[in-house]
Design a protein around this motif. Structure first.
Motif, PDB file in Angstrom:
ATOM      1  N   ASP A  42      68.249 -37.215 -26.940  1.00 25.68           N
ATOM      2  CA  ASP A  42      67.760 -38.477 -27.666  1.00 25.68           C
ATOM      3  C   ASP A  42      65.991 -38.354 -27.663  1.00 25.68           C
ATOM      4  OD1 ASP A  42      66.937 -40.865 -28.675  1.00 25.68           O
ATOM      5  OD2 ASP A  42      68.958 -41.851 -28.361  1.00 25.68           O
ATOM      6  N   ALA A  43      65.524 -38.085 -28.913  1.00 24.10           N
ATOM      7  CA  ALA A  43      63.893 -37.844 -28.827  1.00 24.10           C
ATOM      8  C   ALA A  43      63.424 -39.004 -28.698  1.00 24.10           C
ATOM      9  CB  ALA A  43      63.621 -36.994 -29.815  1.00 24.10           C
ATOM     10  N   PHE A  44      64.046 -40.129 -28.925  1.00 27.09           N
ATOM     11  CA  PHE A  44      63.528 -41.413 -29.093  1.00 27.09           C
ATOM     12  C   PHE A  44      63.785 -42.414 -27.940  1.00 27.09           C
ATOM     13  CE2 PHE A  44      64.040 -40.371 -33.723  1.00 27.09           C
ATOM     14  CZ  PHE A  44      62.865 -40.502 -34.043  1.00 27.09           C
ATOM     15  N   GLY A  45      65.008 -42.569 -27.455  1.00 28.56           N
ATOM     16  CA  GLY A  45      65.433 -43.144 -26.137  1.00 28.56           C
ATOM     17  C   GLY A  45      65.120 -42.311 -24.871  1.00 28.56           C
ATOM     18  N   GLY A  46      65.323 -41.016 -25.120  1.00 31.93           N
ATOM     19  CA  GLY A  46      65.161 -40.165 -23.826  1.00 31.93           C
ATOM     20  C   GLY A  46      63.635 -40.340 -23.249  1.00 31.93           C
ATOM     21  N   PRO A  47      62.608 -40.467 -24.026  1.00 33.96           N
ATOM     22  CA  PRO A  47      61.448 -40.718 -23.507  1.00 33.96           C
ATOM     23  C   PRO A  47      61.257 -42.213 -22.586  1.00 33.96           C
ATOM     24  CG  PRO A  47      61.155 -39.599 -25.570  1.00 33.96           C
ATOM     25  CD  PRO A  47      62.394 -40.076 -25.363  1.00 33.96           C
ATOM     26  N   GLU A  48      61.975 -43.172 -23.345  1.00 29.05           N
ATOM     27  CA  GLU A  48      62.123 -44.476 -22.673  1.00 29.05           C
ATOM     28  C   GLU A  48      62.541 -44.396 -21.251  1.00 29.05           C
ATOM     29  OE1 GLU A  48      63.831 -47.304 -25.152  1.00 29.05           O
ATOM     30  OE2 GLU A  48      62.474 -47.092 -26.919  1.00 29.05           O
ATOM     31  N   ILE A  49      63.408 -43.472 -21.189  1.00 27.05           N
ATOM     32  CA  ILE A  49      64.122 -43.512 -19.929  1.00 27.05           C
ATOM     33  C   ILE A  49      63.148 -42.676 -18.880  1.00 27.05           C
ATOM     34  CG2 ILE A  49      66.306 -42.385 -18.806  1.00 27.05           C
ATOM     35  CD1 ILE A  49      66.746 -45.099 -20.339  1.00 27.05           C
ATOM     36  N   THR A  50      62.433 -41.645 -19.425  1.00 25.37           N
ATOM     37  CA  THR A  50      61.546 -40.928 -18.562  1.00 25.37           C
ATOM     38  C   THR A  50      60.248 -41.687 -18.267  1.00 25.37           C
ATOM     39  OG1 THR A  50      61.854 -38.877 -19.955  1.00 25.37           O
ATOM     40  CG2 THR A  50      60.068 -38.757 -18.652  1.00 25.37           C
ATOM     41  N   ALA A  51      59.933 -42.613 -19.114  1.00 28.97           N
ATOM     42  CA  ALA A  51      58.834 -43.624 -18.580  1.00 28.97           C
ATOM     43  C   ALA A  51      59.394 -44.534 -17.622  1.00 28.97           C
ATOM     44  CB  ALA A  51      58.486 -44.428 -19.852  1.00 28.97           C
ATOM     45  N   GLY A  52      60.749 -45.081 -17.657  1.00 24.22           N
ATOM     46  CA  GLY A  52      61.133 -45.809 -16.662  1.00 24.22           C
ATOM     47  C   GLY A  52      61.409 -45.066 -15.373  1.00 24.22           C
ATOM     48  N   VAL A  53      61.630 -43.944 -15.357  1.00 26.77           N
ATOM     49  CA  VAL A  53      61.721 -43.082 -14.178  1.00 26.77           C
ATOM     50  C   VAL A  53      60.345 -42.854 -13.416  1.00 26.77           C
ATOM     51  CG1 VAL A  53      62.061 -40.797 -13.032  1.00 26.77           C
ATOM     52  CG2 VAL A  53      63.711 -41.614 -14.833  1.00 26.77           C
ATOM     53  N   ALA A  54      59.270 -42.729 -14.354  1.00 26.81           N
ATOM     54  CA  ALA A  54      58.027 -42.785 -13.714  1.00 26.81           C
ATOM     55  C   ALA A  54      57.625 -43.896 -13.181  1.00 26.81           C
ATOM     56  CB  ALA A  54      56.919 -42.561 -15.149  1.00 26.81           C
ATOM     57  N   GLU A  55      58.052 -45.062 -13.964  1.00 21.49           N
ATOM     58  CA  GLU A  55      57.692 -46.365 -13.099  1.00 21.49           C
ATOM     59  C   GLU A  55      58.345 -46.624 -11.995  1.00 21.49           C
ATOM     60  OE1 GLU A  55      58.081 -51.266 -14.293  1.00 21.49           O
ATOM     61  OE2 GLU A  55      58.245 -49.652 -15.769  1.00 21.49           O
ATOM     62  N   VAL A  56      59.578 -46.000 -11.623  1.00 22.05           N
ATOM     63  CA  VAL A  56      60.433 -46.155 -10.469  1.00 22.05           C
ATOM     64  C   VAL A  56      59.657 -45.378  -9.551  1.00 22.05           C
ATOM     65  CG1 VAL A  56      62.566 -45.551  -9.320  1.00 22.05           C
ATOM     66  CG2 VAL A  56      62.634 -46.700 -11.657  1.00 22.05           C
ATOM     67  N   CYS A  57      59.206 -44.077  -9.921  1.00 27.45           N
ATOM     68  CA  CYS A  57      58.640 -43.302  -8.901  1.00 27.45           C
ATOM     69  C   CYS A  57      57.174 -44.052  -8.225  1.00 27.45           C
ATOM     70  CB  CYS A  57      58.276 -42.000  -9.648  1.00 27.45           C
ATOM     71  SG  CYS A  57      59.648 -40.924  -9.743  1.00 27.45           S
ATOM     72  N   GLY A  58      56.491 -44.602  -9.227  1.00 27.02           N
ATOM     73  CA  GLY A  58      55.285 -45.324  -8.914  1.00 27.02           C
ATOM     74  C   GLY A  58      55.763 -46.446  -7.647  1.00 27.02           C
ATOM     75  N   ILE A  59      56.686 -47.158  -7.931  1.00 27.89           N
ATOM     76  CA  ILE A  59      57.150 -48.257  -7.300  1.00 27.89           C
ATOM     77  C   ILE A  59      57.520 -47.729  -5.631  1.00 27.89           C
ATOM     78  CG2 ILE A  59      59.097 -49.998  -6.884  1.00 27.89           C
ATOM     79  CD1 ILE A  59      59.218 -50.114 -10.169  1.00 27.89           C
ATOM     80  N   VAL A  60      58.385 -46.695  -5.753  1.00 24.71           N
ATOM     81  CA  VAL A  60      58.532 -46.305  -4.423  1.00 24.71           C
ATOM     82  C   VAL A  60      57.583 -45.285  -3.866  1.00 24.71           C
ATOM     83  CG1 VAL A  60      61.115 -46.418  -5.060  1.00 24.71           C
ATOM     84  CG2 VAL A  60      59.991 -44.321  -5.410  1.00 24.71           C
ATOM     85  N   GLY A  61      56.713 -45.090  -4.488  1.00 24.08           N
ATOM     86  CA  GLY A  61      55.743 -44.377  -3.626  1.00 24.08           C
ATOM     87  C   GLY A  61      55.485 -42.628  -3.956  1.00 24.08           C
ATOM     88  N   GLU A  62      56.338 -42.370  -4.814  1.00 24.36           N
ATOM     89  CA  GLU A  62      56.346 -40.858  -5.260  1.00 24.36           C
ATOM     90  C   GLU A  62      55.364 -40.906  -6.589  1.00 24.36           C
ATOM     91  OE1 GLU A  62      58.111 -38.386  -4.217  1.00 24.36           O
ATOM     92  OE2 GLU A  62      59.080 -39.560  -2.661  1.00 24.36           O
ATOM     93  N   THR A  63      54.066 -40.941  -6.010  1.00 26.45           N
ATOM     94  CA  THR A  63      52.932 -41.018  -6.929  1.00 26.45           C
ATOM     95  C   THR A  63      52.963 -39.751  -7.937  1.00 26.45           C
ATOM     96  OG1 THR A  63      51.710 -42.475  -5.505  1.00 26.45           O
ATOM     97  CG2 THR A  63      50.547 -41.508  -7.227  1.00 26.45           C
ATOM     98  N   GLY A  64      52.759 -38.619  -7.086  1.00 28.53           N
ATOM     99  CA  GLY A  64      52.474 -37.238  -7.820  1.00 28.53           C
ATOM    100  C   GLY A  64      53.338 -37.256  -8.982  1.00 28.53           C
ATOM    101  N   ARG A  65      54.780 -37.346  -8.495  1.00 30.23           N
ATOM    102  CA  ARG A  65      56.023 -37.225  -9.673  1.00 30.23           C
ATOM    103  C   ARG A  65      55.782 -38.235 -10.989  1.00 30.23           C
ATOM    104  NH1 ARG A  65      58.967 -34.278 -12.785  1.00 30.23           N
ATOM    105  NH2 ARG A  65      60.885 -34.830 -13.173  1.00 30.23           N
ATOM    106  N   ALA A  66      55.193 -39.473 -10.482  1.00 28.72           N
ATOM    107  CA  ALA A  66      55.189 -40.283 -11.509  1.00 28.72           C
ATOM    108  C   ALA A  66      53.729 -39.986 -12.486  1.00 28.72           C
ATOM    109  CB  ALA A  66      54.683 -41.880 -11.042  1.00 28.72           C
TER     110      ALA A  66
END
Length: 209
Positions: free
Chosen positions: A140-164
């Motif tokens: 899903d080229a529309f919904g997929g990036p929204e989930i990826t953005a959510g994953v980036a936010e989660v990575c930021g929250i838990v300290g996985e800065t490089g991955r975010a």
């Protein structure tokens, strides 16, 4: 562009428009979210908490959203105990919904954020991974990036800065809802704010706009 005056004018104009309860709820939710973007956490908290649970009990997503906003605002106000109480409520609500809709990527990514703020790093990353498995960008080229953005936010929250930052770099390089302006504006990205790599990312993609 990060210009919140547009929202302020819209909220002011909405005061003269007749609204049913559902519209009032949507407006209150949007008003609370904009307060958070403005870092007016006390005002955002008041806006979210004034919405009665009974009024939104039939809209599970709205009820979860309320407690997530309350938890986020209280955390920003350094009320850790109040934040935890609200986030645990959001967690319970999300887990109940997932029993009914286990293949919902949106519910899983929201749960991942809640778990991240509760300090449950491994569980948060697991839920984030499940969300991308359910709805990858290749599907899903529309919904997929929204989930990826959510994953980036989660990575930021838990300290996985490089991955975010890696994920955000990709999202800024292809069509997505992530923009340099929102990264600069939203407190959701504050966990990355002081990282030199994050600042370099903003400069790199800001030069293109």
């Amino acid at each position: 562009k990060g210009d919140l005056s547009v929202s302020e004018r819209a909220f002011e104009a909405a005061k003269s428009i007749p609204m049913n309860n559902e519209t009032k709820l949507r407006l209150a939710g949007s008003r609370a979210e904009v307060f958070l973007l403005e870092r007016k956490y006390q005002e955002g908290l008041r806006e979210a908490e004034k919405v009665s649970d009974d009024l939104i009990a039939g809209i599970p997503a709205a009820l979860c959203g309320k407690y997530y906003l309350v938890g986020f605002a209280r955390k920003a106000l350094n009320d850790e105990a109040g934040a935890r109480t609200a986030l645990l409520k959001a967690k319970d609500l999300l887990e109940a919904q997932l029993k009914q809709s286990p293949d919902s990527p949106d519910l899983r990514i929201q749960l991942a954020k809640v778990l991240g703020y509760l300090g449950e790093k491994d569980a948060a990353l697991t839920e984030a991974r499940h969300a991308t498995e359910i709805l990858p960008e290749s599907k899903d080229a529309f919904g997929g990036p929204e989930i990826t953005a959510g994953v980036a936010e989660v990575c930021g929250i838990v300290g996985e800065t490089g991955r975010a930052i890696e994920l955000l770099d990709g999202l800024l390089s292809r069509p997505s809802g992530i923009t340099v302006s929102i990264l600069k504006l939203s407190p959701a990205w504050d966990p990355l704010r002081n990282d030199p790599q994050f600042q370099a990312l903003l400069e790199k993609h800001g030069a293109k706009t």
